[in-house]
Write an enzyme that holds these catalytic residues in place. Sequence first.
Site, mmCIF file in Angstrom:
data_model
loop_
_atom_site.group_PDB
_atom_site.id
_atom_site.type_symbol
_atom_site.label_atom_id
_atom_site.label_comp_id
_atom_site.label_asym_id
_atom_site.label_seq_id
_atom_site.Cartn_x
_atom_site.Cartn_y
_atom_site.Cartn_z
ATOM 1 N N TYR A 1 34.017 -21.843 20.412
ATOM 2 C CA TYR A 1 34.515 -20.859 21.379
ATOM 3 C C TYR A 1 33.738 -19.543 21.286
ATOM 4 O O TYR A 1 33.446 -18.904 22.300
ATOM 5 C CB TYR A 1 36.002 -20.603 21.160
ATOM 6 C CG TYR A 1 36.909 -21.693 21.689
ATOM 7 C CD1 TYR A 1 36.832 -22.103 23.011
ATOM 8 C CD2 TYR A 1 37.853 -22.307 20.864
ATOM 9 C CE1 TYR A 1 37.656 -23.096 23.499
ATOM 10 C CE2 TYR A 1 38.687 -23.303 21.347
ATOM 11 C CZ TYR A 1 38.587 -23.696 22.669
ATOM 12 O OH TYR A 1 39.410 -24.688 23.157
ATOM 13 N N HIS B 1 39.499 -21.923 26.829
ATOM 14 C CA HIS B 1 40.398 -21.650 25.707
ATOM 15 C C HIS B 1 41.861 -21.576 26.147
ATOM 16 O O HIS B 1 42.753 -22.102 25.479
ATOM 17 C CB HIS B 1 39.992 -20.343 25.020
ATOM 18 C CG HIS B 1 40.733 -20.073 23.756
ATOM 19 N ND1 HIS B 1 41.948 -19.399 23.729
ATOM 20 C CD2 HIS B 1 40.449 -20.382 22.475
ATOM 21 C CE1 HIS B 1 42.369 -19.316 22.480
ATOM 22 N NE2 HIS B 1 41.488 -19.893 21.690
#
Length: 249
Positions: free
Chosen positions: A29, A42
Amino acid sequence: MRLTITLRGTDRAVILPLHYQQYLQGLIYHSLSDEAFAYFLHERGFRKEKRSFKLFTFSRLFGEHYIQYDAKTITFVDSIQWHIGTVLPELTQQLGEYLLLQPYVKIGDQHVIIERVETEKRAIEQCEIEIDMLSPMTVYSTYETVDGKKKTQFFDPNDEVFPHLMERNFHNKYEAYYGVPPSDRLLIEPVDVRKNDRIVTSFKGFYITAWKGRYKLISSPENLTFLYRVGIGGRNSQGFGMFRIANRK
């Protein structure tokens, strides 16, 4: 597409907690340069009803290592290989660029150097394959008890509901991404799964039962290629369900 990343510690050894998957997920991420895409992946993901799918997966870390059970750590003593798979070209591009341009990255509080990043564009051509797990697969059902508490039940590969839940998970992922259900079924059966293939691990404090071993998958080449990229079973984006094609003797 898949990425194979070769890493090493700045002082050769890399010491991580035994349950290190959340650090690998965090690195993925953190690598995303497009803030809108990072937020979407996310926070939302690809939806099928109430379910959300991130459509990427990653392996365990491979390399010479030893485990200190009292400290609950694993120490990699030399180079490490890590595999990441996804059906999302944006993820592959941004992650690959980030890893190639950084002098080092952090996994937890450990600095590691990126030695090499390799890409693979593989399309499966068969309707039947045997697979070995690069990260254990998990399948489960969550229900509410009479007193209102949520319980999660994990299933092993010999349970009669295991193949049905695996197929349903695949259908949901496929439809979340493509917008239509797959036209072919997915059949899965264990080929060589033993008691020591059972893995109990923790992800952010939640204990998960998962399985390594060898399995047979039967479906269309398109469906098998999709699963090769996104992983099989649940919790793929937490480091579960990545496989490689087995070498048949």
